[in-house]
Design a protein around this motif. Sequence first.
Motif, PDB file in Angstrom:
ATOM      1  N   MET A   1       1.154  -0.996   0.378  1.00 50.33           N
ATOM      2  CA  MET A   1      -0.276   0.227   0.005  1.00 50.33           C
ATOM      3  C   MET A   1       0.652   1.428   0.485  1.00 50.33           C
TER       4      MET A   1
ATOM      5  N   SER B   1      -1.806   6.463  -0.950  1.00 53.65           N
ATOM      6  CA  SER B   1      -3.207   5.505  -0.525  1.00 53.65           C
ATOM      7  C   SER B   1      -3.698   5.325   0.592  1.00 53.65           C
ATOM      8  N   LYS B   2      -2.575   5.126   1.440  1.00 51.10           N
ATOM      9  CA  LYS B   2      -2.578   5.028   3.265  1.00 51.10           C
ATOM     10  C   LYS B   2      -3.370   6.556   3.896  1.00 51.10           C
TER      11      LYS B   2
ATOM     12  N   GLY C   1      -7.097   7.295   2.868  1.00 49.57           N
ATOM     13  CA  GLY C   1      -7.646   6.215   2.973  1.00 49.57           C
ATOM     14  C   GLY C   1      -8.026   6.944   4.966  1.00 49.57           C
TER      15      GLY C   1
ATOM     16  N   SER D   1     -17.138  -4.030   1.530  1.00 45.88           N
ATOM     17  CA  SER D   1     -15.534  -4.613   1.815  1.00 45.88           C
ATOM     18  C   SER D   1     -14.868  -3.770   1.259  1.00 45.88           C
ATOM     19  N   TYR D   2     -15.120  -3.162   0.240  1.00 39.20           N
ATOM     20  CA  TYR D   2     -14.151  -2.277  -0.422  1.00 39.20           C
ATOM     21  C   TYR D   2     -13.907  -1.065   0.103  1.00 39.20           C
TER      22      TYR D   2
ATOM     23  N   ARG E   1     -11.484  -1.238   3.029  1.00 39.58           N
ATOM     24  CA  ARG E   1      -9.850  -1.594   1.833  1.00 39.58           C
ATOM     25  C   ARG E   1      -9.788   0.126   1.361  1.00 39.58           C
TER      26      ARG E   1
ATOM     27  N   ARG F   1      -8.261   1.147   4.647  1.00 39.69           N
ATOM     28  CA  ARG F   1      -7.078   0.991   5.506  1.00 39.69           C
ATOM     29  C   ARG F   1      -6.111   1.799   4.338  1.00 39.69           C
TER      30      ARG F   1
ATOM     31  N   GLU G   1      -5.997   0.324   1.367  1.00 38.03           N
ATOM     32  CA  GLU G   1      -5.504  -1.134   0.617  1.00 38.03           C
ATOM     33  C   GLU G   1      -5.410  -0.790  -0.804  1.00 38.03           C
ATOM     34  N   VAL G   2      -5.886   0.392  -1.093  1.00 37.21           N
ATOM     35  CA  VAL G   2      -6.915   0.540  -2.692  1.00 37.21           C
ATOM     36  C   VAL G   2      -6.700   1.719  -3.551  1.00 37.21           C
TER      37      VAL G   2
END
Length: 72
Positions: A1, A5-6, A9, A35-36, A39, A42, A44-45
């Motif tokens: 990651m 992105s972090k 988030g 669930s996305y 993510r 967090r 993660e995406v």
Amino acid sequence: MSELSKRFGEKIRSVRTAKGISQDKLAVKSQIDRSYIGRIDRGEVNITIDKLYLLAAALECEPEDLLPKMVK
């Protein structure tokens, strides 16, 4: 990651929690799978611009309000 992105988030989570919106509620309002959303929270995406606008509409803010500040 990635660090970006972090930080994105963290920004999403901060705005979401400040408005008292759960991940489940944000998922329903934005029509993005729960669930996305987790993510994204967090970091993660990497999301698309389309998803950025969906999240901003669901959180009743401008897309740029969700973007982290640039680090120089």
